[in-house]
Design an enzyme around this catalytic site. Structure first.
Site, PDB file in Angstrom:
ATOM      1  N   GLU A  44       3.340  19.864  35.759  1.00 23.81           N
ATOM      2  CA  GLU A  44       4.242  21.006  35.524  1.00 23.81           C
ATOM      3  C   GLU A  44       4.353  21.250  34.025  1.00 23.81           C
ATOM      4  O   GLU A  44       4.175  20.332  33.249  1.00 23.81           O
ATOM      5  CB  GLU A  44       5.673  20.685  35.999  1.00 23.81           C
ATOM      6  CG  GLU A  44       5.802  20.459  37.469  1.00 23.81           C
ATOM      7  CD  GLU A  44       7.168  19.855  37.815  1.00 23.81           C
ATOM      8  OE1 GLU A  44       8.122  19.980  37.016  1.00 23.81           O
ATOM      9  OE2 GLU A  44       7.258  19.240  38.880  1.00 23.81           O
ATOM     10  N   LYS A 100       6.158  21.417  30.518  1.00 30.28           N
ATOM     11  CA  LYS A 100       7.356  20.796  29.943  1.00 30.28           C
ATOM     12  C   LYS A 100       7.987  21.849  29.050  1.00 30.28           C
ATOM     13  O   LYS A 100       7.548  22.090  27.931  1.00 30.28           O
ATOM     14  CB  LYS A 100       6.990  19.541  29.160  1.00 30.28           C
ATOM     15  CG  LYS A 100       8.205  18.820  28.628  1.00 30.28           C
ATOM     16  CD  LYS A 100       7.812  17.469  28.081  1.00 30.28           C
ATOM     17  CE  LYS A 100       8.900  16.753  27.341  1.00 30.28           C
ATOM     18  NZ  LYS A 100       9.972  17.501  26.782  1.00 30.28           N
ATOM     19  N   LYS A 106       2.385  15.258  25.779  1.00 29.96           N
ATOM     20  CA  LYS A 106       2.809  16.175  24.724  1.00 29.96           C
ATOM     21  C   LYS A 106       1.635  16.924  24.098  1.00 29.96           C
ATOM     22  O   LYS A 106       0.583  16.344  23.841  1.00 29.96           O
ATOM     23  CB  LYS A 106       3.533  15.396  23.626  1.00 29.96           C
ATOM     24  CG  LYS A 106       4.758  14.654  24.115  1.00 29.96           C
ATOM     25  CD  LYS A 106       5.966  15.545  24.142  1.00 29.96           C
ATOM     26  CE  LYS A 106       6.580  15.590  22.769  1.00 29.96           C
ATOM     27  NZ  LYS A 106       7.949  16.103  22.826  1.00 29.96           N
ATOM     28  N   CYS A 112       7.371  35.002 -15.516  1.00 34.11           N
ATOM     29  CA  CYS A 112       6.175  34.628 -14.766  1.00 34.11           C
ATOM     30  C   CYS A 112       5.807  33.180 -15.085  1.00 34.11           C
ATOM     31  O   CYS A 112       5.728  32.810 -16.264  1.00 34.11           O
ATOM     32  CB  CYS A 112       5.033  35.564 -15.134  1.00 34.11           C
ATOM     33  SG  CYS A 112       3.458  35.017 -14.462  1.00 34.11           S
ATOM     34  N   CYS A 147       2.432  33.352 -17.361  1.00 38.95           N
ATOM     35  CA  CYS A 147       2.310  33.962 -18.683  1.00 38.95           C
ATOM     36  C   CYS A 147       3.649  34.105 -19.394  1.00 38.95           C
ATOM     37  O   CYS A 147       3.705  34.594 -20.515  1.00 38.95           O
ATOM     38  CB  CYS A 147       1.644  35.326 -18.587  1.00 38.95           C
ATOM     39  SG  CYS A 147       2.699  36.563 -17.819  1.00 38.95           S
ATOM     40  N   CYS A 179       4.969  40.102 -11.703  1.00 39.27           N
ATOM     41  CA  CYS A 179       4.611  39.956 -13.096  1.00 39.27           C
ATOM     42  C   CYS A 179       3.724  41.165 -13.372  1.00 39.27           C
ATOM     43  O   CYS A 179       2.706  41.346 -12.711  1.00 39.27           O
ATOM     44  CB  CYS A 179       3.826  38.663 -13.317  1.00 39.27           C
ATOM     45  SG  CYS A 179       3.078  38.636 -14.945  1.00 39.27           S
ATOM     46  N   CYS A 197      -2.005  38.632 -17.643  1.00 40.83           N
ATOM     47  CA  CYS A 197      -1.494  37.349 -17.143  1.00 40.83           C
ATOM     48  C   CYS A 197      -2.669  36.517 -16.619  1.00 40.83           C
ATOM     49  O   CYS A 197      -3.428  36.996 -15.773  1.00 40.83           O
ATOM     50  CB  CYS A 197      -0.475  37.602 -16.043  1.00 40.83           C
ATOM     51  SG  CYS A 197      -0.027  36.124 -15.135  1.00 40.83           S
TER      52      CYS A 197
HETATM   53  S1  IVH Z   1      11.242  15.792  34.551  1.00 45.70           S
HETATM   54  C1  IVH Z   1      12.906  12.165  36.081  1.00 45.70           C
HETATM   55  N1  IVH Z   1      10.105  18.127  34.329  1.00 45.70           N
HETATM   56  O1  IVH Z   1      11.867  17.328  29.070  1.00 45.70           O
HETATM   57  C2  IVH Z   1      12.705  13.531  35.621  1.00 45.70           C
HETATM   58  N2  IVH Z   1      11.509  17.391  32.577  1.00 45.70           N
HETATM   59  O2  IVH Z   1      11.487  14.967  27.261  1.00 45.70           O
HETATM   60  C3  IVH Z   1      12.751  13.640  34.173  1.00 45.70           C
HETATM   61  N3  IVH Z   1      11.715  19.003  30.734  1.00 45.70           N
HETATM   62  O3  IVH Z   1      14.948  15.739  29.480  1.00 45.70           O
HETATM   63  C4  IVH Z   1      12.545  15.006  33.687  1.00 45.70           C
HETATM   64  N4  IVH Z   1      10.433  20.556  31.602  1.00 45.70           N
HETATM   65  O4  IVH Z   1      14.891  18.296  29.697  1.00 45.70           O
HETATM   66  C5  IVH Z   1      10.913  17.227  33.743  1.00 45.70           C
HETATM   67  N5  IVH Z   1       9.043  20.186  34.295  1.00 45.70           N
HETATM   68  C6  IVH Z   1       9.858  19.300  33.715  1.00 45.70           C
HETATM   69  C7  IVH Z   1      10.467  19.515  32.463  1.00 45.70           C
HETATM   70  C8  IVH Z   1      11.270  18.541  31.921  1.00 45.70           C
HETATM   71  C9  IVH Z   1      11.191  20.219  30.583  1.00 45.70           C
HETATM   72  C10 IVH Z   1      12.572  18.344  29.726  1.00 45.70           C
HETATM   73  C11 IVH Z   1      13.787  17.690  30.309  1.00 45.70           C
HETATM   74  C12 IVH Z   1      13.719  16.243  29.856  1.00 45.70           C
HETATM   75  C13 IVH Z   1      12.782  16.321  28.700  1.00 45.70           C
HETATM   76  C14 IVH Z   1      12.101  14.991  28.478  1.00 45.70           C
END
Ligand code: IVH
Length: 688
Positions: A112, A114, A333, A427, A430, A445, A450
């Site tokens: 999913e 984040k 990440k 400047c 210069c 300037c 310059c």
């Molecule tokens: S799952 C056990 N799913 O990311 C479940 N978190 O760095 C734990 N977050 O505190 C979280 N999208 O605020 C989950 N699809 C997603 C997310 C998500 C954003 C945030 C959430 C969490 C943080 C962790």
């Protein structure tokens, strides 16, 4: 119809359309029709105030909270996530959990987005949204129910009718299959609230227009909006959310796999991500995750990674957690695009037009996979508006191809030792006093001599669109300036062969060629010379207008701002800039030298179509010509009434062929178009 019945029907209908609009992004009726329904509902409620229920669409706005929010204990801990910074980290994660439970080896995974927003917790009793909270410390959050109610993507009552309610006219197009989704008596969910990037940009644009302070980023804006004591303020921000987890369920069954949870939440009427996917093994999950690293700009919200979750939630729960991080999921990440670092100093660069640009000297930091030490600070007004001080922790962003820039200071991190920055009055290169043009944010300037500007100035003067001196690249320009041979652009015309031969890398031929192209440039048009002077705001188009109007530089030098403004396309700022430029002693000296050197073209008839030997003929140029630049060749052809186009067709009269031609040559041959070289092109005119 009975009014109570109509009331119930209206509520259901409006909630249905609200869901179509705010969750599915697929409205079935216009805003006007929606408002009409809402007004009908409001009228009924005005007549019968005792009918109003909490799930009425009119009940999204509430009263102001007192001076702080109440605390709200979560029914189960709101956990965080451990991070993985790449595929190997993710593989190591699987290895670790497989050692704890060998079922993990065969696990399926859900990926999913984040979302970089704010975790919120939503409580539903008997299908009604009753309470909502921030994450807080994971155990206890703040009760922000009234604020959350203003978010239209949050259903006030579940399940939301996914089929059009009966008695509505415009909905015959949708299906009648009704899927009954059962709702536990008490259901607590978790989602991520956020401000879509588009809305954030729009909000900042409006603030800027109103001359107000802009926001740092969508996340901070969303967080600030949700923690407003006045829900009306939250309501004014187009926040939305995506829901992804069931925290607690009582009095009813819920699915036990993450994939099914997402489908289930969607069926209840909650907004869920549409890019989640389930995979049979981790490697495919990783591969999918990595595709989103490159595509993250396509998402309507800021995502700082993807979350890889063990699909089997029973297994995930049994894996337990480390601190606040569940073992059953990991945050993969993306390289951070926004980081904080220390602003060690503020430097000032001088550009070609003399504009002074402040830049940040940063404590080196990695952003988006690159070490960044310098970042732009835009202009001095920006520094003042954001109150950026030397020594501050600053937020730095680097996204895609964009040059890294400072977003603003982290004022909470101040120690008190930070120093305010004063824009230079002189400047940095210069020492001449800098100037400010009315209506512009930049400081300039204006000293043509310059040294910081000189390189850029000469580079511009000799460039293709200006005097087009072939063979005078940036390296040679620097050499000429360093050796002291060139102190202003006019000095180019005093260069001698002896002087050039003294320079490294110059032999007979190179010196001759350069001197020849310098001599050639004396014949450039007045438009090109005006362009070459690099007067602030005067590009090729204005230069052509000025050349046409004044006919020579003597007349232009003597003109007034009023006279200049009578010329179409010359506004007050450009006019002021021109007068200013000619008033400067240093510039007058340059002009006198140019005149003495014979670089003093006079009027050219612009705009008028030339008639000549090439009238009615079209030419296409391909490859590099021996002495003509592209612009020269074009000028030459046009001065004889011909037209230059980009592509070869049967109608092309001549293809002008140079060194290393492109596919145009092949095409010309196949179409039987006549081909000439530069020398032949010149001869065509002489023949006549
Ligand atoms: S799952 C056990 N799913 O990311 C479940 N978190 O760095 C734990 N977050 O505190 C979280 N999208 O605020 C989950 N699809 C997603 C997310 C998500 C954003 C945030 C959430 C969490 C943080 C962790």
């Amino acid at each position: 119809m009975d009014a109570t019945l109509r009331y119930a029907q209206l509520k259901e209908e409006i909630n249905f359309h609200n869901h179509r609009y705010h969750v599915l992004d697929a409205p079935l009726i216009s805003d006007l029709e929606y408002d009409r329904l809402l007004n009908e509902l409001k009228a009924l409620e005005a007549d019968h105030p005792n009918w109003v229920t909490r799930d009425s669409p009119t009940q999204r706005t509430g009263a102001k909270a007192a001076d702080r929010f109440d605390k709200l204990r979560h029914p189960a801990p709101i956990l965080s996530l451990a991070n993985a910074f790449g595929a190997d980290d993710a593989r190591a994660w699987l290895e670790r959990i497989s050692k704890i439970d060998d079922r993990a080896e065969k696990a399926k995974f859900v990926v999913e987005p984040k979302i970089d927003g704010l975790s919120v917790v939503l409580h539903y009793r008997d299908g009604l949204f009753v309470q909502g909270a921030t994450r807080g410390d994971g155990e206890v959050g703040e009760d922000i129910t009234s604020n959350l109610r203003t978010i239209r993507a949050i259903p006030l009552k579940i399940p939301v009718t996914s089929d059009p309610p009966s008695g509505t006219s415009q909905l015959s197009m949708t299906s009648n299959q009704s899927t009954v989704v059962s709702v536990p008596k008490y259901l607590v969910l978790r989602g991520e609230a956020f401000l879509p990037i588009k809305e954030f940009d729009e909000l900042n644009r409006k603030l800027e227009e109103a001359g107000e302070k802009t926001y740092l980023n969508p996340r901070n804006t969303a967080a600030g909006s949700l923690r407003q004591l006045d829900p009306a303020l939250t309501a004014s921000r187009p926040l939305t959310l995506l829901v992804y987890q069931i925290i607690h369920a009582e009095g009813g069954k819920v699915p036990t796999s993450q994939w099914e949870i997402l489908q289930y939440l969607k069926a209840l009427g909650f907004p869920t991500t549409d890019i989640a996917k389930r995979f049979d093994d981790l490697e495919s999950a990783i591969a999918y995750t990595e595709t989103w690293d490159k595509r993250r700009d396509e998402l309507p919200y800021e995502a700082d990674g993807m979350v890889i979750k063990v699909d089997d939630l029973t297994l995930a729960a049994e894996l337990g957690f480390v601190g606040k991080d569940p073992r059953g999921a990991i945050a993969f990440k993306f390289p951070a695009r926004e980081v904080t670092t220390t602003l060690n100093d503020i430097g000032v660069a001088v550009g070609r037009t003399g504009v002074l640009t402040p830049f940040a000297v940063l404590e080196p930091v990695e952003v988006g996979g690159v070490i960044v030490e310098r970042a732009t600070l835009h202009n001095f007004d920006f520094i003042a508006e954001k109150d950026i001080r030397i020594g501050d922790r600053v937020l730095v962003k680097r996204a895609g191809e964009v040059i890294p820039y400072v977003i603003g200071p982290v004022t909470d991190a101040r120690s008190g030792k930070e120093k305010k920055f004063k824009p230079p009055t002189n400047c940095p290169a210069c020492a001449q006093a800098v100037e400010h043009l009315e209506g512009e944010v930049a400081w300039y300037c204006v000293n043509a001599a310059c040294p910081a500007q000189l390189v850029r100035n000469v580079e511009h003067f000799v460039s293709r669109g200006a005097m087009d001196i072939v063979g005078l690249g940036i390296k040679i320009v620097e050499q000429l300036i360093e050796s002291g041979l060139v102190k202003d652009v006019a000095d180019i015309y005093t260069l001698t062969k002896e002087a050039l031969l003294e320079l490294e890398g110059f032999a007979d031929k190179k010196a001759d060629n350069l001197l020849a192209s310098i001599a050639n440039s004396k014949n450039q048009t007045l438009t090109r010379l005006i362009t070459a002077l690099g007067i602030h705001g005067v590009g090729e188009v204005s230069a052509a207008d000025l050349a046409g109007h004044f006919g020579n530089l003597d007349a232009l030098a003597k003109t007034s701002a009023e006279d200049l403004q009578s010329i179409e396309g010359i506004g007050p700022n450009i006019a002021e800039g021109i007068v200013d430029w000619f008033a400067r002693k240093a510039n007058q000296k340059v002009l006198a030298k140019l005149k003495k050197a014979g670089v003093w073209p006079t009027s050219e008839e612009r705009g008028k179509k030339k008639e000549g030997l090439f009238s009615g003929m079209t030419f296409v140029i391909t490859g590099t010509l021996p002495t003509f630049s592209r612009d020269d060749a074009k000028d030459f052809i046009e001065s004889h009434g011909g037209k230059v186009t980009d592509s070869v067709s049967k109608k092309t009269s001549y293809l002008v062929l140079g060194e290393a031609p492109g596919s145009k040559f092949e095409k010309a041959k196949s179409l039987g178009v006549k081909v000439v070289g530069e020398a032949e092109l010149r001869k065509l005119v002489q023949k006549a």
